[in-house]
Write a protein that holds these residues in place. Structure first.
Motif, PDB file in Angstrom:
ATOM      1  N   ARG A 166       0.823  -1.210   0.000  1.00  0.00           N
ATOM      2  CA  ARG A 166       0.000   0.000   0.000  1.00  0.00           C
ATOM      3  C   ARG A 166       0.857   1.259   0.000  1.00  0.00           C
ATOM      4  NH1 ARG A 166      -4.755   1.487   4.424  1.00  0.00           N
ATOM      5  NH2 ARG A 166      -5.342   3.488   3.487  1.00  0.00           N
ATOM      6  N   ALA A 167       1.863   1.297   0.871  1.00  0.00           N
ATOM      7  CA  ALA A 167       2.746   2.462   0.922  1.00  0.00           C
ATOM      8  C   ALA A 167       3.522   2.606  -0.384  1.00  0.00           C
ATOM      9  CB  ALA A 167       3.708   2.342   2.099  1.00  0.00           C
ATOM     10  N   GLY A 168       3.934   1.481  -0.971  1.00  0.00           N
ATOM     11  CA  GLY A 168       4.652   1.519  -2.238  1.00  0.00           C
ATOM     12  C   GLY A 168       3.805   2.110  -3.348  1.00  0.00           C
ATOM     13  N   ALA A 169       2.547   1.699  -3.423  1.00  0.00           N
ATOM     14  CA  ALA A 169       1.639   2.222  -4.446  1.00  0.00           C
ATOM     15  C   ALA A 169       1.454   3.721  -4.282  1.00  0.00           C
ATOM     16  CB  ALA A 169       0.300   1.498  -4.362  1.00  0.00           C
ATOM     17  N   GLN A 170       1.314   4.172  -3.038  1.00  0.00           N
ATOM     18  CA  GLN A 170       1.145   5.598  -2.779  1.00  0.00           C
ATOM     19  C   GLN A 170       2.386   6.380  -3.179  1.00  0.00           C
ATOM     20  OE1 GLN A 170       0.197   5.440   1.403  1.00  0.00           O
ATOM     21  NE2 GLN A 170      -2.003   5.243   1.044  1.00  0.00           N
ATOM     22  N   LEU A 171       3.566   5.801  -2.936  1.00  0.00           N
ATOM     23  CA  LEU A 171       4.811   6.467  -3.297  1.00  0.00           C
ATOM     24  C   LEU A 171       4.943   6.652  -4.809  1.00  0.00           C
ATOM     25  CD1 LEU A 171       7.434   4.838  -0.905  1.00  0.00           C
ATOM     26  CD2 LEU A 171       6.962   7.285  -1.122  1.00  0.00           C
ATOM     27  N   VAL A 172       4.634   5.600  -5.563  1.00  0.00           N
ATOM     28  CA  VAL A 172       4.772   5.691  -7.023  1.00  0.00           C
ATOM     29  C   VAL A 172       3.802   6.722  -7.579  1.00  0.00           C
ATOM     30  CG1 VAL A 172       4.712   4.404  -9.188  1.00  0.00           C
ATOM     31  CG2 VAL A 172       5.501   3.279  -7.126  1.00  0.00           C
ATOM     32  N   GLN A 173       2.597   6.745  -7.047  1.00  0.00           N
ATOM     33  CA  GLN A 173       1.610   7.727  -7.495  1.00  0.00           C
ATOM     34  C   GLN A 173       2.022   9.144  -7.108  1.00  0.00           C
ATOM     35  OE1 GLN A 173      -2.339   7.340  -5.766  1.00  0.00           O
ATOM     36  NE2 GLN A 173      -3.264   8.023  -7.676  1.00  0.00           N
ATOM     37  N   ARG A 174       2.493   9.294  -5.859  1.00  0.00           N
ATOM     38  CA  ARG A 174       2.837  10.626  -5.354  1.00  0.00           C
ATOM     39  C   ARG A 174       4.047  11.217  -6.066  1.00  0.00           C
ATOM     40  NH1 ARG A 174       5.627  12.121  -0.475  1.00  0.00           N
ATOM     41  NH2 ARG A 174       5.651   9.958   0.222  1.00  0.00           N
ATOM     42  N   THR A 175       4.923  10.383  -6.588  1.00  0.00           N
ATOM     43  CA  THR A 175       6.134  10.882  -7.250  1.00  0.00           C
ATOM     44  C   THR A 175       5.931  11.095  -8.744  1.00  0.00           C
ATOM     45  OG1 THR A 175       6.935   8.572  -7.282  1.00  0.00           O
ATOM     46  CG2 THR A 175       7.771  10.013  -5.558  1.00  0.00           C
ATOM     47  N   GLY A 176       4.683  11.045  -9.204  1.00  0.00           N
ATOM     48  CA  GLY A 176       4.367  11.522 -10.544  1.00  0.00           C
ATOM     49  C   GLY A 176       4.352  10.502 -11.658  1.00  0.00           C
ATOM     50  N   ALA A 178       2.841   7.717 -14.157  1.00  0.00           N
ATOM     51  CA  ALA A 178       1.545   7.345 -14.714  1.00  0.00           C
ATOM     52  C   ALA A 178       1.357   5.837 -14.606  1.00  0.00           C
ATOM     53  CB  ALA A 178       1.461   7.780 -16.181  1.00  0.00           C
ATOM     54  N   ASP A 179       0.115   5.411 -14.507  1.00  0.00           N
ATOM     55  CA  ASP A 179      -0.221   3.985 -14.399  1.00  0.00           C
ATOM     56  C   ASP A 179       0.632   3.289 -13.333  1.00  0.00           C
ATOM     57  OD1 ASP A 179      -2.019   4.309 -16.549  1.00  0.00           O
ATOM     58  OD2 ASP A 179      -0.410   3.970 -18.002  1.00  0.00           O
ATOM     59  N   PRO A 180       0.654   3.829 -12.114  1.00  0.00           N
ATOM     60  CA  PRO A 180       1.514   3.246 -11.076  1.00  0.00           C
ATOM     61  C   PRO A 180       1.031   1.864 -10.646  1.00  0.00           C
ATOM     62  CG  PRO A 180       0.030   4.868 -10.119  1.00  0.00           C
ATOM     63  CD  PRO A 180      -0.146   4.964 -11.607  1.00  0.00           C
ATOM     64  N   VAL A 181       1.980   0.984 -10.419  1.00  0.00           N
ATOM     65  CA  VAL A 181       1.676  -0.384  -9.984  1.00  0.00           C
ATOM     66  C   VAL A 181       2.620  -0.754  -8.846  1.00  0.00           C
ATOM     67  CG1 VAL A 181       1.650  -2.829 -10.621  1.00  0.00           C
ATOM     68  CG2 VAL A 181       0.864  -1.105 -12.266  1.00  0.00           C
ATOM     69  N   ALA A 182       2.070  -1.382  -7.820  1.00  0.00           N
ATOM     70  CA  ALA A 182       2.877  -1.957  -6.738  1.00  0.00           C
ATOM     71  C   ALA A 182       2.331  -3.338  -6.447  1.00  0.00           C
ATOM     72  CB  ALA A 182       2.822  -1.084  -5.492  1.00  0.00           C
ATOM     73  N   ASP A 183       3.182  -4.311  -6.461  1.00  0.00           N
ATOM     74  CA  ASP A 183       2.734  -5.665  -6.132  1.00  0.00           C
ATOM     75  C   ASP A 183       3.843  -6.403  -5.400  1.00  0.00           C
ATOM     76  OD1 ASP A 183       4.384  -7.230  -8.174  1.00  0.00           O
ATOM     77  OD2 ASP A 183       3.239  -5.928  -9.503  1.00  0.00           O
ATOM     78  N   SER A 184       3.461  -7.487  -4.732  1.00  0.00           N
ATOM     79  CA  SER A 184       4.405  -8.247  -3.922  1.00  0.00           C
ATOM     80  C   SER A 184       4.235  -9.735  -4.191  1.00  0.00           C
ATOM     81  CB  SER A 184       4.164  -7.949  -2.437  1.00  0.00           C
ATOM     82  OG  SER A 184       5.074  -8.649  -1.625  1.00  0.00           O
ATOM     83  N   ARG A 185       5.335 -10.431  -4.193  1.00  0.00           N
ATOM     84  CA  ARG A 185       5.310 -11.890  -4.324  1.00  0.00           C
ATOM     85  C   ARG A 185       6.289 -12.435  -3.302  1.00  0.00           C
ATOM     86  NH1 ARG A 185       8.529  -9.564  -7.815  1.00  0.00           N
ATOM     87  NH2 ARG A 185      10.626 -10.400  -8.164  1.00  0.00           N
ATOM     88  N   LEU A 247       7.771  -2.006  -7.662  1.00  0.00           N
ATOM     89  CA  LEU A 247       7.108  -0.765  -8.011  1.00  0.00           C
ATOM     90  C   LEU A 247       7.389  -0.454  -9.474  1.00  0.00           C
ATOM     91  CD1 LEU A 247       8.248   1.440  -4.969  1.00  0.00           C
ATOM     92  CD2 LEU A 247       6.316  -0.155  -5.085  1.00  0.00           C
ATOM     93  N   SER A 248       6.377   0.003 -10.187  1.00  0.00           N
ATOM     94  CA  SER A 248       6.606   0.364 -11.577  1.00  0.00           C
ATOM     95  C   SER A 248       5.693   1.517 -11.974  1.00  0.00           C
ATOM     96  CB  SER A 248       6.384  -0.825 -12.528  1.00  0.00           C
ATOM     97  OG  SER A 248       5.034  -1.265 -12.486  1.00  0.00           O
ATOM     98  N   GLY A 249       6.104   2.257 -12.994  1.00  0.00           N
ATOM     99  CA  GLY A 249       5.303   3.368 -13.496  1.00  0.00           C
ATOM    100  C   GLY A 249       5.941   3.949 -14.733  1.00  0.00           C
TER     101      GLY A 249
END
Length: 252
Positions: A166-176, A178-185, A247-249
């Motif tokens: 959750r924090a990772g997704a927020q970070l990618v979105q907050r840092t600008g 597009a199409d931010p994705v955060a997932d864990s395996r 994290l990706s974007g």
């Protein structure tokens, strides 16, 4: 005026020393590298799925050059950099026209993670992709439990705070991005002893680089940690879990 200086959680000098030791160890043929191999495989699968074939790429932490070699075989011009050699992820990157920036197992120990992500985004050209993989929240539960047993009523800072999905997704979105994705395996690895687990972590550059570290375990405390780790074993092996956060974007 409020200060924007990030908290100093990790010691940059200790971090560099740990990575330099890891780089030496990784020259050995039998050195464990399952965490990095898992991250590289995942990055390649993502790029194939997205059909993203960049002309130019920057790869951070590609020990052994496996990912860089695979990208170059597809026609990508690759620049590889390494924190253990002095590359600073918390400073602006030396380019701004890249089709891909990849970080492998390094961003979990920077003090300014949002800043590092901003610099990665700034290095991308329009249509460029950022992918960052590193150990995330939920990693090393058996080791964490053993350390708590060893320290007793006064737990010491020994294992890093880690980022969750959750924090990772927020970070990618907050840092600008597009199409931010955060997932864990998760990746489960069995160890026959506490000592072997520590040895593997050291060989892969994932030992303690906290700015405020606890005192080394004494003989009695280490014995307690070993006993607790052994008590968690099933069929002679304690299964340790690594949660790999990715994290990706894009830069649009």
């Amino acid at each position: 005026m409020a200060s924007h200086t990030p908290p100093r959680i990790f010691d940059p000098h200790r971090r560099m020393a740990v990575r330099r030791r890891m780089l030496r160890t990784q020259k050995m043929l039998d050195a464990p590298r399952y965490l990095l191999d898992d991250m590289i495989e995942d990055v390649l699968e993502r790029l194939a799925f997205l059909r993203h074939q960049p002309e130019r790429a920057l790869v951070i932490g590609d020990v052994g050059g496996v990912l860089g070699g695979r990208l170059e075989s597809g026609g990508t011009q690759v620049t590889s950099v390494e924190p253990g050699h002095g590359f600073d992820e918390e400073a602006p990157l030396p380019d701004n026209d890249l089709g891909l920036v990849v970080s492998l197992g390094t961003l979990d120990t920077v003090n300014d993670l949002p800043g590092a992500l901003v610099h990665m985004r700034s290095a991308l050209s329009i249509g460029g992709l950022m992918i960052a993989s590193f150990p995330g929240a939920g990693s090393l539960p058996a080791l964490r439990s053993a350390m708590l047993v060893a320290d007793g009523e006064r737990p010491a800072p020994r294992i890093h705070p880690l980022v969750d999905v959750r924090a990772g997704a927020q970070l990618v979105q907050r840092t600008g991005f597009a199409d931010p994705v955060a997932d864990s395996r998760h990746l489960d690895v069995g160890f026959r002893s506490f000592a072997r687990a520590i040895e593997d972590l050291r060989a892969q550059g994932h030992t303690n680089v906290l700015a405020e570290r606890g005192a080394p375990l004494g003989r009695a405390a280490r014995a307690l940690a070993e006993q607790a780790y052994r008590a968690a074993a099933v069929d002679g092996r304690t299964v340790e879990r690594f949660e790999i956060l990715t994290l990706s974007g894009w830069r649009r």
